[in-house]
Design a protein around this motif. Sequence first.
Motif, PDB file in Angstrom:
ATOM      1  N   PRO A  91       0.763  -1.279  -0.010  1.00 39.79           N
ATOM      2  CA  PRO A  91       0.087  -0.121   0.083  1.00 39.79           C
ATOM      3  C   PRO A  91       0.644   1.160   0.213  1.00 39.79           C
ATOM      4  N   ARG A  92       1.970   1.222   0.633  1.00 38.48           N
ATOM      5  CA  ARG A  92       2.699   2.368   0.649  1.00 38.48           C
ATOM      6  C   ARG A  92       3.540   2.731  -0.531  1.00 38.48           C
ATOM      7  N   SER A  93       4.018   1.557  -1.206  1.00 35.79           N
ATOM      8  CA  SER A  93       4.454   1.610  -2.653  1.00 35.79           C
ATOM      9  C   SER A  93       3.591   2.397  -3.509  1.00 35.79           C
ATOM     10  N   ARG A  94       2.383   1.866  -3.570  1.00 30.59           N
ATOM     11  CA  ARG A  94       1.372   2.332  -4.464  1.00 30.59           C
ATOM     12  C   ARG A  94       1.087   3.603  -4.108  1.00 30.59           C
ATOM     13  N   ALA A  95       1.068   4.194  -2.948  1.00 26.43           N
ATOM     14  CA  ALA A  95       0.758   5.479  -2.336  1.00 26.43           C
ATOM     15  C   ALA A  95       1.976   6.249  -2.979  1.00 26.43           C
ATOM     16  N   ARG A  96       3.081   5.997  -3.074  1.00 24.76           N
ATOM     17  CA  ARG A  96       4.098   6.473  -3.600  1.00 24.76           C
ATOM     18  C   ARG A  96       3.918   6.900  -5.063  1.00 24.76           C
ATOM     19  N   GLY A  97       3.752   5.805  -5.644  1.00 27.81           N
ATOM     20  CA  GLY A  97       3.268   5.898  -7.160  1.00 27.81           C
ATOM     21  C   GLY A  97       2.289   6.797  -7.581  1.00 27.81           C
ATOM     22  N   GLN A  98       1.214   6.705  -6.733  1.00 30.60           N
ATOM     23  CA  GLN A  98      -0.062   7.896  -7.049  1.00 30.60           C
ATOM     24  C   GLN A  98       0.524   9.077  -6.382  1.00 30.60           C
ATOM     25  N   GLU A 140      11.474  12.826 -12.510  1.00 34.16           N
ATOM     26  CA  GLU A 140      12.717  12.659 -11.696  1.00 34.16           C
ATOM     27  C   GLU A 140      12.664  13.519 -10.640  1.00 34.16           C
ATOM     28  N   ARG A 141      12.390  14.878 -11.020  1.00 31.22           N
ATOM     29  CA  ARG A 141      12.265  15.849  -9.949  1.00 31.22           C
ATOM     30  C   ARG A 141      11.187  15.384  -8.846  1.00 31.22           C
ATOM     31  N   ALA A 142      10.235  15.030  -9.129  1.00 30.65           N
ATOM     32  CA  ALA A 142       9.011  14.552  -8.290  1.00 30.65           C
ATOM     33  C   ALA A 142       9.640  13.203  -7.354  1.00 30.65           C
ATOM     34  N   ILE A 143      10.246  12.367  -8.178  1.00 29.01           N
ATOM     35  CA  ILE A 143      10.771  11.345  -7.319  1.00 29.01           C
ATOM     36  C   ILE A 143      11.925  11.548  -6.362  1.00 29.01           C
ATOM     37  N   LEU A 144      12.612  12.516  -6.828  1.00 35.20           N
ATOM     38  CA  LEU A 144      13.597  13.065  -5.741  1.00 35.20           C
ATOM     39  C   LEU A 144      13.102  13.804  -4.561  1.00 35.20           C
ATOM     40  N   ASN A 175      15.476   2.193  -2.691  1.00 37.21           N
ATOM     41  CA  ASN A 175      14.907   1.020  -3.481  1.00 37.21           C
ATOM     42  C   ASN A 175      13.548   1.597  -4.338  1.00 37.21           C
ATOM     43  N   GLU A 176      12.901   2.150  -3.466  1.00 37.06           N
ATOM     44  CA  GLU A 176      11.417   2.678  -3.818  1.00 37.06           C
ATOM     45  C   GLU A 176      11.663   3.675  -4.784  1.00 37.06           C
ATOM     46  N   ALA A 177      12.523   4.794  -4.814  1.00 37.14           N
ATOM     47  CA  ALA A 177      12.719   5.841  -5.568  1.00 37.14           C
ATOM     48  C   ALA A 177      13.268   5.058  -6.890  1.00 37.14           C
ATOM     49  N   VAL A 178      14.067   4.336  -6.855  1.00 35.47           N
ATOM     50  CA  VAL A 178      14.752   3.648  -8.176  1.00 35.47           C
ATOM     51  C   VAL A 178      13.681   2.964  -8.946  1.00 35.47           C
ATOM     52  N   GLU A 179      12.627   2.115  -8.238  1.00 37.48           N
ATOM     53  CA  GLU A 179      11.534   1.300  -8.718  1.00 37.48           C
ATOM     54  C   GLU A 179      10.544   2.557  -9.432  1.00 37.48           C
ATOM     55  N   LEU A 180      10.194   3.508  -8.836  1.00 40.15           N
ATOM     56  CA  LEU A 180       9.463   4.626  -9.332  1.00 40.15           C
ATOM     57  C   LEU A 180      10.136   5.271 -10.723  1.00 40.15           C
ATOM     58  N   ALA A 181      11.410   5.435 -10.654  1.00 43.77           N
ATOM     59  CA  ALA A 181      12.087   5.855 -11.544  1.00 43.77           C
ATOM     60  C   ALA A 181      12.139   4.925 -13.135  1.00 43.77           C
ATOM     61  N   LYS A 182      12.565   3.678 -12.537  1.00 40.24           N
ATOM     62  CA  LYS A 182      12.397   2.443 -13.548  1.00 40.24           C
ATOM     63  C   LYS A 182      10.986   2.486 -14.520  1.00 40.24           C
ATOM     64  N   ARG A 183       9.979   2.709 -13.417  1.00 38.53           N
ATOM     65  CA  ARG A 183       8.544   2.436 -14.027  1.00 38.53           C
ATOM     66  C   ARG A 183       8.231   3.904 -14.569  1.00 38.53           C
ATOM     67  N   TYR A 184       8.723   5.060 -14.442  1.00 34.24           N
ATOM     68  CA  TYR A 184       7.721   6.014 -14.837  1.00 34.24           C
ATOM     69  C   TYR A 184       8.825   7.097 -15.289  1.00 34.24           C
ATOM     70  N   GLY A 185      10.167   6.951 -15.211  1.00 33.99           N
ATOM     71  CA  GLY A 185      11.124   8.013 -15.537  1.00 33.99           C
ATOM     72  C   GLY A 185      11.886   7.721 -16.897  1.00 33.99           C
ATOM     73  N   GLU A 241      15.023   6.688 -19.584  1.00 35.41           N
ATOM     74  CA  GLU A 241      15.722   5.227 -19.557  1.00 35.41           C
ATOM     75  C   GLU A 241      16.809   4.988 -18.794  1.00 35.41           C
ATOM     76  N   ALA A 242      17.748   6.009 -18.060  1.00 30.27           N
ATOM     77  CA  ALA A 242      18.621   6.256 -17.289  1.00 30.27           C
ATOM     78  C   ALA A 242      18.382   6.805 -16.066  1.00 30.27           C
ATOM     79  N   GLY A 243      17.059   7.343 -16.072  1.00 31.00           N
ATOM     80  CA  GLY A 243      16.441   8.005 -14.624  1.00 31.00           C
ATOM     81  C   GLY A 243      16.881   7.413 -13.356  1.00 31.00           C
ATOM     82  N   HIS A 244      16.500   6.081 -13.465  1.00 34.19           N
ATOM     83  CA  HIS A 244      16.964   5.354 -12.301  1.00 34.19           C
ATOM     84  C   HIS A 244      18.331   5.485 -11.432  1.00 34.19           C
ATOM     85  N   LYS A 245      19.376   5.531 -12.638  1.00 41.50           N
ATOM     86  CA  LYS A 245      20.620   5.720 -12.018  1.00 41.50           C
ATOM     87  C   LYS A 245      20.739   6.984 -11.416  1.00 41.50           C
TER      88      LYS A 245
END
Length: 139
Positions: free
Chosen positions: A4-11, A81-85, A105-115, A117-121
């Motif tokens: 639920p927290r991961s999904r909350a971060r995504g929303q 990426e600004r929002a994820i940061l 880890n949660e931020a990297v997963e968000l970047a992989k999903r929404y950011g 190509e290399a945003g997660h790095k």
Amino acid sequence: MSGPRSRARGQALQALYQWQLTAQPWHDIGRLFLRDPESTGGIDEAYFAELIREIPQHVEGLDALLAPHLDRPLAEVDPVERAILRIGVYELRSHPEIGQRIVLNEAVELAKRYGGEAGHKFVNAVLDRAAKGLRAHER
């Protein structure tokens, strides 16, 4: 995005992205998201509400924590990426009960999903550097 927290971060990421681009009041955006059953299914609504309330209210301080760790002005960082940061640095600063590894880890997963190509790095590198100051006790 499993819990639920991961999904909350995504929303929250999507709501903060909208806030950044439209400059609509955060509370209006939050209400729209919370009214949509597809957006709120299985999320931690209280945590979502906290993120979209606290990040806009403290954006200058959060941005100041990020700035020394960026290779360019924050305004030039991709809005996703600004929002994820901002979510990541908020959690590092305000939620010591959430381990540093989980935040990153949660931020990297968000970047992989929404950011991009290399945003997660990029997100991982910036938040890792920020964590060194904010979470020195966890190292």
